[in-house]
Design a protein around this motif. Structure first.
Motif, PDB file in Angstrom:
ATOM      1  N   LEU A   1       0.831  -1.203   0.000  1.00  0.00           N
ATOM      2  CA  LEU A   1       0.000   0.000   0.000  1.00  0.00           C
ATOM      3  C   LEU A   1       0.868   1.256   0.000  1.00  0.00           C
ATOM      4  O   LEU A   1       0.575   2.232  -0.703  1.00  0.00           O
ATOM      5  N   LEU A   2       1.943   1.228   0.785  1.00  0.00           N
ATOM      6  CA  LEU A   2       2.837   2.382   0.825  1.00  0.00           C
ATOM      7  C   LEU A   2       3.549   2.580  -0.509  1.00  0.00           C
ATOM      8  O   LEU A   2       3.693   3.712  -0.985  1.00  0.00           O
ATOM      9  N   ARG A   3       3.983   1.472  -1.125  1.00  0.00           N
ATOM     10  CA  ARG A   3       4.653   1.594  -2.420  1.00  0.00           C
ATOM     11  C   ARG A   3       3.688   2.085  -3.496  1.00  0.00           C
ATOM     12  O   ARG A   3       4.063   2.868  -4.377  1.00  0.00           O
ATOM     13  N   ALA A   4       2.429   1.636  -3.421  1.00  0.00           N
ATOM     14  CA  ALA A   4       1.427   2.099  -4.381  1.00  0.00           C
ATOM     15  C   ALA A   4       1.164   3.588  -4.202  1.00  0.00           C
ATOM     16  O   ALA A   4       1.060   4.344  -5.173  1.00  0.00           O
ATOM     17  N   GLU A   5       1.081   4.032  -2.951  1.00  0.00           N
ATOM     18  CA  GLU A   5       0.858   5.447  -2.688  1.00  0.00           C
ATOM     19  C   GLU A   5       2.065   6.275  -3.114  1.00  0.00           C
ATOM     20  O   GLU A   5       1.930   7.378  -3.651  1.00  0.00           O
ATOM     21  N   GLN A   6       3.249   5.722  -2.919  1.00  0.00           N
ATOM     22  CA  GLN A   6       4.483   6.397  -3.326  1.00  0.00           C
ATOM     23  C   GLN A   6       4.494   6.651  -4.827  1.00  0.00           C
ATOM     24  O   GLN A   6       4.968   7.696  -5.295  1.00  0.00           O
ATOM     25  N   ALA A   7       3.960   5.689  -5.591  1.00  0.00           N
ATOM     26  CA  ALA A   7       3.984   5.779  -7.051  1.00  0.00           C
ATOM     27  C   ALA A   7       2.775   6.506  -7.627  1.00  0.00           C
ATOM     28  O   ALA A   7       2.741   6.776  -8.828  1.00  0.00           O
ATOM     29  N   ARG A   8       1.783   6.823  -6.787  1.00  0.00           N
ATOM     30  CA  ARG A   8       0.547   7.423  -7.302  1.00  0.00           C
ATOM     31  C   ARG A   8       0.794   8.870  -7.708  1.00  0.00           C
ATOM     32  O   ARG A   8       1.264   9.674  -6.908  1.00  0.00           O
ATOM     33  N   PRO A   9       0.486   9.233  -8.961  1.00  0.00           N
ATOM     34  CA  PRO A   9       0.699  10.613  -9.405  1.00  0.00           C
ATOM     35  C   PRO A   9      -0.038  11.610  -8.517  1.00  0.00           C
ATOM     36  O   PRO A   9      -1.200  11.403  -8.169  1.00  0.00           O
TER      37      PRO A   9
ATOM     38  N   GLN B   1       1.031  13.731  -2.201  1.00  0.00           N
ATOM     39  CA  GLN B   1       1.928  14.618  -1.452  1.00  0.00           C
ATOM     40  C   GLN B   1       2.859  13.805  -0.553  1.00  0.00           C
ATOM     41  O   GLN B   1       3.872  14.314  -0.066  1.00  0.00           O
ATOM     42  N   TYR B   2       2.524  12.518  -0.341  1.00  0.00           N
ATOM     43  CA  TYR B   2       3.332  11.674   0.542  1.00  0.00           C
ATOM     44  C   TYR B   2       4.369  10.852  -0.212  1.00  0.00           C
ATOM     45  O   TYR B   2       5.180  10.161   0.410  1.00  0.00           O
ATOM     46  N   GLY B   3       4.350  10.871  -1.548  1.00  0.00           N
ATOM     47  CA  GLY B   3       5.187   9.975  -2.327  1.00  0.00           C
ATOM     48  C   GLY B   3       6.663  10.070  -2.007  1.00  0.00           C
ATOM     49  O   GLY B   3       7.315   9.057  -1.713  1.00  0.00           O
ATOM     50  N   ASP B   4       7.228  11.286  -2.059  1.00  0.00           N
ATOM     51  CA  ASP B   4       8.661  11.437  -1.808  1.00  0.00           C
ATOM     52  C   ASP B   4       9.010  11.081  -0.365  1.00  0.00           C
ATOM     53  O   ASP B   4      10.059  10.484  -0.098  1.00  0.00           O
ATOM     54  N   LEU B   5       8.123  11.440   0.566  1.00  0.00           N
ATOM     55  CA  LEU B   5       8.350  11.133   1.977  1.00  0.00           C
ATOM     56  C   LEU B   5       8.405   9.617   2.188  1.00  0.00           C
ATOM     57  O   LEU B   5       9.320   9.093   2.834  1.00  0.00           O
ATOM     58  N   ILE B   6       7.423   8.906   1.623  1.00  0.00           N
ATOM     59  CA  ILE B   6       7.381   7.454   1.762  1.00  0.00           C
ATOM     60  C   ILE B   6       8.627   6.827   1.144  1.00  0.00           C
ATOM     61  O   ILE B   6       9.250   5.929   1.725  1.00  0.00           O
ATOM     62  N   LYS B   7       9.010   7.299  -0.040  1.00  0.00           N
ATOM     63  CA  LYS B   7      10.187   6.746  -0.716  1.00  0.00           C
ATOM     64  C   LYS B   7      11.428   6.894   0.148  1.00  0.00           C
ATOM     65  O   LYS B   7      12.245   5.970   0.252  1.00  0.00           O
TER      66      LYS B   7
END
Length: 235
Positions: free
Chosen positions: A67-75, A78-84
Motif C-alpha cells: 500500500l505504501l509503495r502504491a501510494e508512493q507511485a501514485r501521481p 503529497q506523501y510519495g517522496d516522503l514514503i520513498k
C-alpha cells in the motif's frame, strides 16, 4: 473471499488519517470483521505464507508495504517522496499515513466484496494484514481507530536465513531496499521497534509464533496448526 490487491486509483487524493483514539470508536466492529496481523523480519516468508492463507482460509490480504509503495507511485501524492525516503532508509513511515491507507483499503475491499455486518449472514470478513504493525504505537492506534485484532501470526526466522532470501530476491525484484546495506538496517529496525509489538501481544495471549525455517510446506503446516487452534478454519 479473494485476495484484494491495493489499487492506487482507489486511494483518496490525500488519504485522511483516522481520528485520534481520544474521540472515536473503531471504524469496523470486531463482531463483523476479523483482523489477523502477520509479522516477521524482512525475508521471513510473509508474502509466501499470505498467498497460502488467502487460498485456503479466505483472507483478504493487505500488505502495508504494498500500500505504501502504491501510494508512493501514485501521481500527485503529497506523501510519495516522503514514503520513498523512509522505505529507502529502512525506517518507519508515520503511522497516520499507514493506518489511513490500511483503513481505506479495508473499506474498499468490503465494498467490493459486498460484505457488511448485515449482508455477511453472520460470517466475518477476514483480513490478513501483512507487515503491520511495525511499532507498538501503530498497534494501539490501529486497534483504537480501525478494528481490534484477533491475534498476531509471528514468523520467527534467523537473520542469516532472511538475508540470504532477500539478496536472492534482490536479483530480480528491482526493489530499492533489497541490498545488503538496506537489509541490515531493516533487521535492526525490526528488532528495535517491531519485536516490542510481538512481546506486548504475547502478554495479552494474542500471538501465534511459528518457526519460519525449513520448506515452505513445513512452515505452512505449522501456520495452519497455529491458526486453527485459534478458531480460524478453512473456507
Amino acid at each position: 473471499m479473494a485476495n484484494v490487491k491495493a489499487d492506487p486509483g482507489s486511494v483518496p487524493a490525500e488519504p485522511s488519517p483516522p481520528q485520534t483514539s481520544q474521540n472515536t470508536t473503531p471504524r469496523f466492529s470486531s463482531s463483523a470483521v476479523s483482523v489477523v496481523f502477520l509479522l516477521g523480519g524482512p525475508g521471513s516468508g510473509k508474502g509466501t505464507q499470505s498467498t497460502n492463507l488467502v487460498r485456503d482460509y479466505g483472507f483478504i490480504h493487505l500488505s502495508a508495504g504494498d500500500l505504501l509503495r502504491a501510494e508512493q507511485a501514485r501521481p500527485g501524492s503529497q506523501y510519495g517522496d516522503l514514503i520513498k525516503s523512509y522505505i529507502r532508509e529502512g525506517t518507519i513511515v508515520p503511522m497516520e499515513i499507514t493506518v489511513a491507507l490500511l483503513s481505506n483499503a479495508m473499506a474498499d475491499a468490503l465494498e467490493k466484496q459486498s460484505l457488511s455486518a448485515s449482508e455477511s449472514a453472520g460470517k466475518k470478513a477476514r483480513f490478513l494484514i501483512d507487515g503491520f504493525p511495525r511499532k507498538l504505537d501503530q498497534a494501539v492506534f490501529f486497534e483504537d481507530t480501525v478494528c481490534l485484532s484477533e491475534f498476531t501470526l509471528f514468523l520467527n526466522c534467523p537473520e542469516d536465513v532472511m538475508e540470504t532470501r532477500l539478496l536472492k530476491r534482490g536479483e530480480t525484484s528491482g526493489r530499492d531496499d533489497d541490498n545488503a546495506e538496506s537489509i541490515r538496517k531493516r533487521f535492526r529496525v525490526f528488532v528495535d521497534t517491531s519485536m516490542p509489538v510481538v512481546h506486548a501481544f504475547e502478554k495479552q495471549g494474542k500471538v501465534v509464533s511459528v518457526e519460519a525455517t525449513g520448506s515452505v510446506e513445513e512452515v505452512y503446516a505449522h501456520v495452519k496448526e497455529g491458526i486453527e487452534a485459534r478458531g480460524i478454519h478453512p473456507v
